[in-house]
Design a protein around this motif. Structure first.
Motif, mmCIF file in Angstrom:
data_model
loop_
_atom_site.group_PDB
_atom_site.id
_atom_site.type_symbol
_atom_site.label_atom_id
_atom_site.label_comp_id
_atom_site.label_asym_id
_atom_site.label_seq_id
_atom_site.Cartn_x
_atom_site.Cartn_y
_atom_site.Cartn_z
ATOM 1 N N GLU A 343 0.823 -1.210 0.000
ATOM 2 C CA GLU A 343 0.000 0.000 0.000
ATOM 3 C C GLU A 343 0.855 1.257 0.000
ATOM 4 O O GLU A 343 0.444 2.299 -0.529
ATOM 5 N N ARG A 344 2.033 1.169 0.574
ATOM 6 C CA ARG A 344 2.883 2.360 0.693
ATOM 7 C C ARG A 344 3.541 2.741 -0.630
ATOM 8 O O ARG A 344 4.141 3.818 -0.730
ATOM 9 N N THR A 345 3.459 1.900 -1.635
ATOM 10 C CA THR A 345 3.999 2.278 -2.949
ATOM 11 C C THR A 345 3.076 3.248 -3.684
ATOM 12 O O THR A 345 3.504 3.874 -4.662
ATOM 13 N N LEU A 346 1.805 3.321 -3.254
ATOM 14 C CA LEU A 346 0.774 4.131 -3.938
ATOM 15 C C LEU A 346 0.624 3.719 -5.393
ATOM 16 O O LEU A 346 0.198 4.513 -6.253
ATOM 17 N N GLY A 347 0.975 2.463 -5.685
ATOM 18 C CA GLY A 347 0.854 1.966 -7.053
ATOM 19 C C GLY A 347 1.927 2.456 -7.988
ATOM 20 O O GLY A 347 1.857 2.209 -9.196
ATOM 21 N N LEU A 348 2.946 3.141 -7.457
ATOM 22 C CA LEU A 348 4.016 3.693 -8.295
ATOM 23 C C LEU A 348 5.154 2.684 -8.418
ATOM 24 O O LEU A 348 5.497 1.995 -7.457
ATOM 25 N N PRO A 349 5.795 2.610 -9.586
ATOM 26 C CA PRO A 349 6.897 1.652 -9.744
ATOM 27 C C PRO A 349 8.086 2.001 -8.861
ATOM 28 O O PRO A 349 8.349 3.159 -8.557
ATOM 29 N N ALA A 350 8.808 0.961 -8.465
ATOM 30 C CA ALA A 350 10.047 1.147 -7.701
ATOM 31 C C ALA A 350 11.149 1.630 -8.638
ATOM 32 O O ALA A 350 11.153 1.304 -9.825
ATOM 33 N N PRO A 351 12.079 2.428 -8.089
ATOM 34 C CA PRO A 351 12.194 2.898 -6.713
ATOM 35 C C PRO A 351 11.565 4.265 -6.495
ATOM 36 O O PRO A 351 11.779 4.853 -5.428
ATOM 37 N N HIS A 352 10.826 4.759 -7.477
ATOM 38 C CA HIS A 352 10.279 6.110 -7.373
ATOM 39 C C HIS A 352 8.904 6.065 -6.708
ATOM 40 O O HIS A 352 7.888 6.462 -7.282
ATOM 41 N N ASN A 353 8.893 5.553 -5.487
ATOM 42 C CA ASN A 353 7.660 5.528 -4.719
ATOM 43 C C ASN A 353 7.992 5.740 -3.244
ATOM 44 O O ASN A 353 9.158 5.645 -2.832
ATOM 45 N N PRO A 354 6.991 6.044 -2.414
ATOM 46 C CA PRO A 354 7.268 6.363 -1.006
ATOM 47 C C PRO A 354 7.906 5.211 -0.227
ATOM 48 O O PRO A 354 8.691 5.460 0.688
ATOM 49 N N LEU A 355 7.588 3.969 -0.569
ATOM 50 C CA LEU A 355 8.152 2.839 0.162
ATOM 51 C C LEU A 355 9.658 2.786 -0.007
ATOM 52 O O LEU A 355 10.403 2.646 0.984
ATOM 53 N N TYR A 356 10.140 2.886 -1.226
ATOM 54 C CA TYR A 356 11.583 2.839 -1.465
ATOM 55 C C TYR A 356 12.276 4.083 -0.904
ATOM 56 O O TYR A 356 13.408 4.001 -0.420
ATOM 57 N N GLU A 357 11.606 5.219 -0.967
ATOM 58 C CA GLU A 357 12.204 6.430 -0.397
ATOM 59 C C GLU A 357 12.375 6.276 1.110
ATOM 60 O O GLU A 357 13.439 6.609 1.660
ATOM 61 N N ASP A 358 11.359 5.747 1.783
ATOM 62 C CA ASP A 358 11.464 5.548 3.228
ATOM 63 C C ASP A 358 12.552 4.522 3.550
ATOM 64 O O ASP A 358 13.292 4.675 4.534
#
Length: 432
Positions: A343-358
């Motif tokens: 859920e923390r990816t907001l559906g955005l591809p890695a690594p440009h999403n909040p999960l990878y940033e965190d």
């Protein structure tokens, strides 16, 4: 462009958009029972006694010339900034992979020590500005291309190092060992691995605010070059479209500088055919210029792990990843552990999403990432004996779990905690 075969010049055949699509679909995922494992270990090369001093190109050239005469089972290569990389052959077991690469590293270190140099396991050089060692048309073009998105590209090329783990794509059929599940797992577990093994908090002698500055650099060069495709139930299709819509880094020439087009995607190149029609060789090269955190090359190449401290630090991420992908029980546990993170990816591809940033910024100080890491490491530790791992490997993983993961820490925290932090080496030695 052309190839020389038997003294004759053979023209290279152009490929159409449809041919590119068929080729990529055919080579990106080689499915079947998971049975092989590989690792690529990159290292910074520093002065043994004064790691803050830059190593001259002449010394690097001399030591790399000497290394080419050393018999190794792994492939030895040099990165643009003079980093050294060893790439293992596909191994039938974790034990075989560890034994082979360890022996090769011992041989390499012996040659470097004779010249007062050392392999250093850091994800990002904490002191040196990026300085290119290799002068080749490929890297001239890469530098020109990446400079368009800022300085991150030069740091990535010349001042970063990683541990890249390669696992089989998995079965064609659905299920825990199917390639669709393993593709999904690689991306979400990748954030946990990134956080647990973050080891690059410094640049220019100062904290950057990121525990994995290396991952920050990758993110800075843009989604087209260093991003992955959207995750769906058709990994082949998603990756193929990503390859076609990714910008072309350069158009190679037989002589002189290579062209560096701006904004030209591979799809557009196959349609417009300028500055010349693309060939199969151009497609093969284009695939090597894409740097997502998980790259399908028939197998899956996990690229998000920082280089690790110590001579044998690389063994822990290799062992943990192998266990979580190739032991069915551990795989299922890892899947359940990381599923809430999606859920923390907001559906955005890695690594440009909040999960990878965190994961890159906070690492295991993030409670949810820490909880997932604890579960995954414990599952890996339980699985390693089932994979035939020896006590040295299991003890290393257990020690890492105790020293870092259970405490919500990663190697980057050790560097940040050192008195005089930026003025000390990766092992706490004064470097002034």
């Amino acid at each position: 462009m052309s190839d020389s075969v038997g003294g004759c010049i053979r023209p290279r055949t152009a490929v159409s958009e449809a041919e590119v699509e068929a080729l990529v679909r055919g080579i990106c995922f080689k499915t079947g029972p998971p049975r092989l494992l590989g690792v690529e270990v990159e290292w910074l090369v520093h002065e043994l006694r004064a790691p803050r001093l830059p190593v001259s190109p002449e010394r690097l050239q001399a030591v790399y010339t000497a290394l080419r005469a050393v018999p190794l089972r792994s492939a030895l290569s040099v990165e643009p900034g003079g980093q050294l990389e060893l790439s293992s052959l596909p191994a039938a077991s974790l034990t075989e992979c560890v034994r082979t690469v360890s022996a090769d590293l011992d041989a390499v270190r012996a040659v470097l020590r004779e010249d007062g140099l050392a392999l250093v396991g850091l994800g990002h050089d904490p002191w040196q500005a990026p300085r290119r060692y290799l002068r080749q048309p490929r890297y001239d073009a890469m530098e020109s291309c990446l400079d368009r998105t800022g300085p991150g590209g030069r740091f990535m090329m010349c001042a970063s190092a990683s541990v890249q783990v390669c696992v089989d794509a998995g079965h064609e059929e659905p299920g825990p060992m199917g390639h669709v599940r393993r593709w999904w797992l690689a991306h979400h577990l990748g954030a946990v691995l990134l956080a647990a093994f973050a080891n690059s908090p410094l640049s220019g002698g100062r904290p950057t605010g990121w525990r994995s500055t290396r991952q920050l650099r990758w993110t800075q060069i843009g989604a087209g070059r260093a991003g992955g495709p959207p995750l769906n139930t058709d990994p082949r299709g998603a990756w193929t479209w990503h390859v076609l819509d990714a910008p072309v880094m350069c158009v190679r020439r037989d002589g002189g500088p290579w062209d560096v087009p701006e904004g030209l995607t591979l799809r557009e190149w196959t349609r417009e055919l300028v500055p010349r029609p693309p060939t199969r060789e151009d497609l093969d090269y284009h695939l090597t210029t894409l740097f997502p955190p998980v790259r399908p090359r028939g197998h899956l190449e996990l690229r998000m792990i920082d280089a690790q401290p110590g001579d044998d630090g690389w063994i822990v991420p290799l062992a943990v990843t192998a266990a979580l992908f190739d032991d069915p029980e551990a795989t299922e546990t890892a899947y359940r552990a990381v599923k809430p993170l999606a859920e923390r990816t907001l559906g955005l591809p890695a690594p440009h999403n909040p999960l990878y940033e965190d994961a890159a910024r906070a690492a295991l100080t993030d409670p949810e990432l820490c909880e997932a890491a604890v579960t995954c490491f414990r599952a890996a530790l339980a699985a390693l004996p089932r994979l035939g791992a020896g006590t040295e490997v299991t003890d290393a993983v257990a020690g890492y779990l105790e020293r870092y993961v259970l405490r919500g820490r990663c190697p980057a925290d050790d560097l940040l905690d050192m008195p005089g932090g930026a003025d000390r080496g990766p092992h706490g030695r004064e470097t002034r």
